[in-house]
Design an enzyme around this catalytic site. Structure first.
Site, PDB file in Angstrom:
ATOM      1  N   PRO A 168       4.203  11.143   1.706  1.00  0.00           N
ATOM      2  CA  PRO A 168       5.128  11.886   2.554  1.00  0.00           C
ATOM      3  C   PRO A 168       6.249  11.044   3.166  1.00  0.00           C
ATOM      4  O   PRO A 168       6.043   9.883   3.522  1.00  0.00           O
ATOM      5  CB  PRO A 168       4.219  12.444   3.665  1.00  0.00           C
ATOM      6  N   ASN A 169       7.400  11.676   3.251  1.00  0.00           N
ATOM      7  CA  ASN A 169       8.610  11.131   3.895  1.00  0.00           C
ATOM      8  C   ASN A 169       9.300  10.036   3.084  1.00  0.00           C
ATOM      9  O   ASN A 169      10.395   9.596   3.442  1.00  0.00           O
ATOM     10  CB  ASN A 169       8.312  10.626   5.320  1.00  0.00           C
ATOM     11  N   ARG A 197      15.942   6.978   6.104  1.00  0.00           N
ATOM     12  CA  ARG A 197      14.820   6.989   7.045  1.00  0.00           C
ATOM     13  C   ARG A 197      14.594   5.594   7.635  1.00  0.00           C
ATOM     14  O   ARG A 197      14.223   4.668   6.923  1.00  0.00           O
ATOM     15  CB  ARG A 197      13.566   7.429   6.292  1.00  0.00           C
ATOM     16  N   TYR A 201      12.311   0.386   6.765  1.00  0.00           N
ATOM     17  CA  TYR A 201      12.004   0.659   5.355  1.00  0.00           C
ATOM     18  C   TYR A 201      13.092   0.209   4.380  1.00  0.00           C
ATOM     19  O   TYR A 201      12.923   0.351   3.169  1.00  0.00           O
ATOM     20  CB  TYR A 201      11.712   2.155   5.170  1.00  0.00           C
ATOM     21  N   ASN A 205       1.933   4.325  -2.784  1.00  0.00           N
ATOM     22  CA  ASN A 205       2.299   4.187  -1.385  1.00  0.00           C
ATOM     23  C   ASN A 205       2.006   5.549  -0.785  1.00  0.00           C
ATOM     24  O   ASN A 205       2.787   6.493  -0.963  1.00  0.00           O
ATOM     25  CB  ASN A 205       3.776   3.825  -1.209  1.00  0.00           C
ATOM     26  N   ALA A 262       2.028   7.898   5.413  1.00  0.00           N
ATOM     27  CA  ALA A 262       1.155   8.135   6.568  1.00  0.00           C
ATOM     28  C   ALA A 262      -0.251   8.563   6.164  1.00  0.00           C
ATOM     29  O   ALA A 262      -1.214   8.359   6.926  1.00  0.00           O
ATOM     30  CB  ALA A 262       1.789   9.187   7.476  1.00  0.00           C
ATOM     31  N   HIS A 302      -3.331   6.299   6.507  1.00  0.00           N
ATOM     32  CA  HIS A 302      -4.066   6.122   7.759  1.00  0.00           C
ATOM     33  C   HIS A 302      -4.903   7.346   8.140  1.00  0.00           C
ATOM     34  O   HIS A 302      -5.574   7.332   9.164  1.00  0.00           O
ATOM     35  CB  HIS A 302      -3.083   5.811   8.903  1.00  0.00           C
ATOM     36  N   ASP A 315     -11.080   9.649  -1.450  1.00  0.00           N
ATOM     37  CA  ASP A 315     -12.176  10.165  -2.285  1.00  0.00           C
ATOM     38  C   ASP A 315     -11.698  10.463  -3.701  1.00  0.00           C
ATOM     39  O   ASP A 315     -12.453  10.276  -4.663  1.00  0.00           O
ATOM     40  CB  ASP A 315     -12.783  11.425  -1.659  1.00  0.00           C
ATOM     41  N   GLU A 324      -2.485  -0.478  -3.783  1.00  0.00           N
ATOM     42  CA  GLU A 324      -1.841   0.156  -2.631  1.00  0.00           C
ATOM     43  C   GLU A 324      -0.659  -0.694  -2.192  1.00  0.00           C
ATOM     44  O   GLU A 324      -0.805  -1.910  -2.064  1.00  0.00           O
ATOM     45  CB  GLU A 324      -2.896   0.232  -1.510  1.00  0.00           C
ATOM     46  N   HIS A 380       2.914  -0.986   0.515  1.00  0.00           N
ATOM     47  CA  HIS A 380       3.685  -0.525   1.665  1.00  0.00           C
ATOM     48  C   HIS A 380       4.968  -1.330   1.769  1.00  0.00           C
ATOM     49  O   HIS A 380       4.937  -2.559   1.595  1.00  0.00           O
ATOM     50  CB  HIS A 380       2.875  -0.686   2.963  1.00  0.00           C
ATOM     51  N   LEU A 381       6.044  -0.664   2.074  1.00  0.00           N
ATOM     52  CA  LEU A 381       7.324  -1.338   2.286  1.00  0.00           C
ATOM     53  C   LEU A 381       7.241  -2.248   3.510  1.00  0.00           C
ATOM     54  O   LEU A 381       7.646  -3.410   3.469  1.00  0.00           O
ATOM     55  CB  LEU A 381       8.429  -0.292   2.480  1.00  0.00           C
ATOM     56  N   SER A 382       6.732  -1.684   4.601  1.00  0.00           N
ATOM     57  CA  SER A 382       6.632  -2.456   5.842  1.00  0.00           C
ATOM     58  C   SER A 382       5.272  -3.153   5.896  1.00  0.00           C
ATOM     59  O   SER A 382       4.338  -2.778   5.177  1.00  0.00           O
ATOM     60  CB  SER A 382       6.787  -1.521   7.041  1.00  0.00           C
ATOM     61  N   ARG A 429       2.727  -3.554  12.856  1.00  0.00           N
ATOM     62  CA  ARG A 429       3.284  -2.356  13.485  1.00  0.00           C
ATOM     63  C   ARG A 429       2.263  -1.727  14.449  1.00  0.00           C
ATOM     64  O   ARG A 429       1.343  -2.402  14.889  1.00  0.00           O
ATOM     65  CB  ARG A 429       3.756  -1.398  12.395  1.00  0.00           C
ATOM     66  N   ARG A 441      -1.464   2.167  12.479  1.00  0.00           N
ATOM     67  CA  ARG A 441      -1.145   1.864  11.072  1.00  0.00           C
ATOM     68  C   ARG A 441      -1.988   0.717  10.518  1.00  0.00           C
ATOM     69  O   ARG A 441      -1.894   0.369   9.353  1.00  0.00           O
ATOM     70  CB  ARG A 441       0.340   1.489  10.929  1.00  0.00           C
TER      71      ARG A 441
HETATM   72  C1  DQA Z   1       4.483   3.034   4.794  1.00  0.00           C
HETATM   73  C2  DQA Z   1       3.814   2.672   6.118  1.00  0.00           C
HETATM   74  C3  DQA Z   1       3.165   3.881   6.749  1.00  0.00           C
HETATM   75  O1  DQA Z   1       2.560   3.532   7.985  1.00  0.00           O
HETATM   76  C4  DQA Z   1       4.207   4.958   7.006  1.00  0.00           C
HETATM   77  O2  DQA Z   1       3.586   6.122   7.525  1.00  0.00           O
HETATM   78  C5  DQA Z   1       5.026   5.279   5.812  1.00  0.00           C
HETATM   79  C6  DQA Z   1       5.467   4.185   4.951  1.00  0.00           C
HETATM   80  C7  DQA Z   1       5.292   1.837   4.215  1.00  0.00           C
HETATM   81  O3  DQA Z   1       5.620   1.908   3.026  1.00  0.00           O
HETATM   82  O4  DQA Z   1       5.579   0.887   4.927  1.00  0.00           O
HETATM   83  O5  DQA Z   1       5.406   6.421   5.575  1.00  0.00           O
HETATM   84  O6  DQA Z   1       3.485   3.372   3.849  1.00  0.00           O
END
Ligand code: DQA
Length: 149
Positions: free
Chosen positions: A9-10, A17, A22, A73, A76, A79, A86, A97, A99-101, A106, A110
Site C-alpha cells: 500500500p501507498n 509521497r 522514500y 515491499n 505498512a 507491521h 501466512d 523483504e 524497504h526503502l527506508s 523510524r 515500524r
Molecule cells: C516501507 C516502510 C513502511 O514502514 C511504510 O509503511 C511503507 C514503506 C519502506 O519501503 O520504507 O509504506 O515499507
C-alpha cells in the site's frame, strides 16, 4: 527464472509521497531499474502493486508454480499483516523483504516485521537500491539452493 515483485500500500504514490523518507523516484522508475537489473541477471520479473491485503495474498498464492521467488515491499502491511506472512509461509517460495527506508531508525511501530521471521532475508534503508540489492540477493539464493539439489 521468474520473480514476482510485490509492492504494498501507498507505494503507488512514490515520487510524491514523503520524498525526504522514500526518495523522489516513482514506482514506475523503480520497476524500470528492477527490469534492467533483472536483464543483467537473466531473470524475468513480474511487478504488481496493490493497496489491498487480499489482492497481495491472492498474488502470493498464484505465484506457486508460476514464479521461483518473491521480492516484496509490503509497506505498512509489514507491521500488521499476519495474512501476508501466512501466505508466504504457505506457498514456501523463497522471499526477500525490502524497504526503502531503514525501518529500525523510524517510529517504534515500524521496528517489528511480521515477515522477517519467514523470509530469506531483509534489506532496509537503501532507497531504491534496497530493491536492486534484494533482487540480486534473491536470485543468488535461488541459484545457490538449486545447484545444491
Ligand atoms: C516501507 C516502510 C513502511 O514502514 C511504510 O509503511 C511503507 C514503506 C519502506 O519501503 O520504507 O509504506 O515499507
Amino acid at each position: 527464472m521468474s520473480i514476482l515483485v510485490l509492492h504494498g500500500p501507498n507505494l503507488n504514490l512514490l515520487g510524491q509521497r514523503e520524498p525526504g523518507i522514500y526518495g523522489s523516484l516513482t514506482l514506475d522508475a523503480i520497476n524500470n531499474l528492477l527490469a534492467a537489473t533483472a536483464e543483467t541477471l537473466k531473470v524475468k520479473i513480474i511487478p504488481l502493486q496493490s493497496n489491498h491485503e487480499g489482492v497481495l495474498v491472492d498474488a502470493i498464492h498464484q505465484a506457486l508454480g508460476e514464479h521461483h521467488g518473491i521480492l516484496i515491499n509490503a509497506g505498512a502491511y509489514t507491521h500488521t499483516s499476519v495474512a501476508i506472512r501466512d501466505a508466504i509461509a504457505a506457498v514456501n517460495l523463497p522471499t526477500v523483504e525490502v524497504h526503502l527506508s531503514n525501518i529500525y531508525r523510524r517510529e517504534e511501530f515500524r521496528h517489528h516485521s511480521y515477515l522477517a521471521p519467514i523470509v530469506v532475508g531483509q534489506i532496509s534503508g537503501f532507497g531504491a537500491q534496497s530493491y536492486l540489492l534484494g533482487l540480486q540477493a534473491l536470485v543468488n539464493h535461488l541459484q545457490v539452493t538449486s545447484s545444491q539439489k
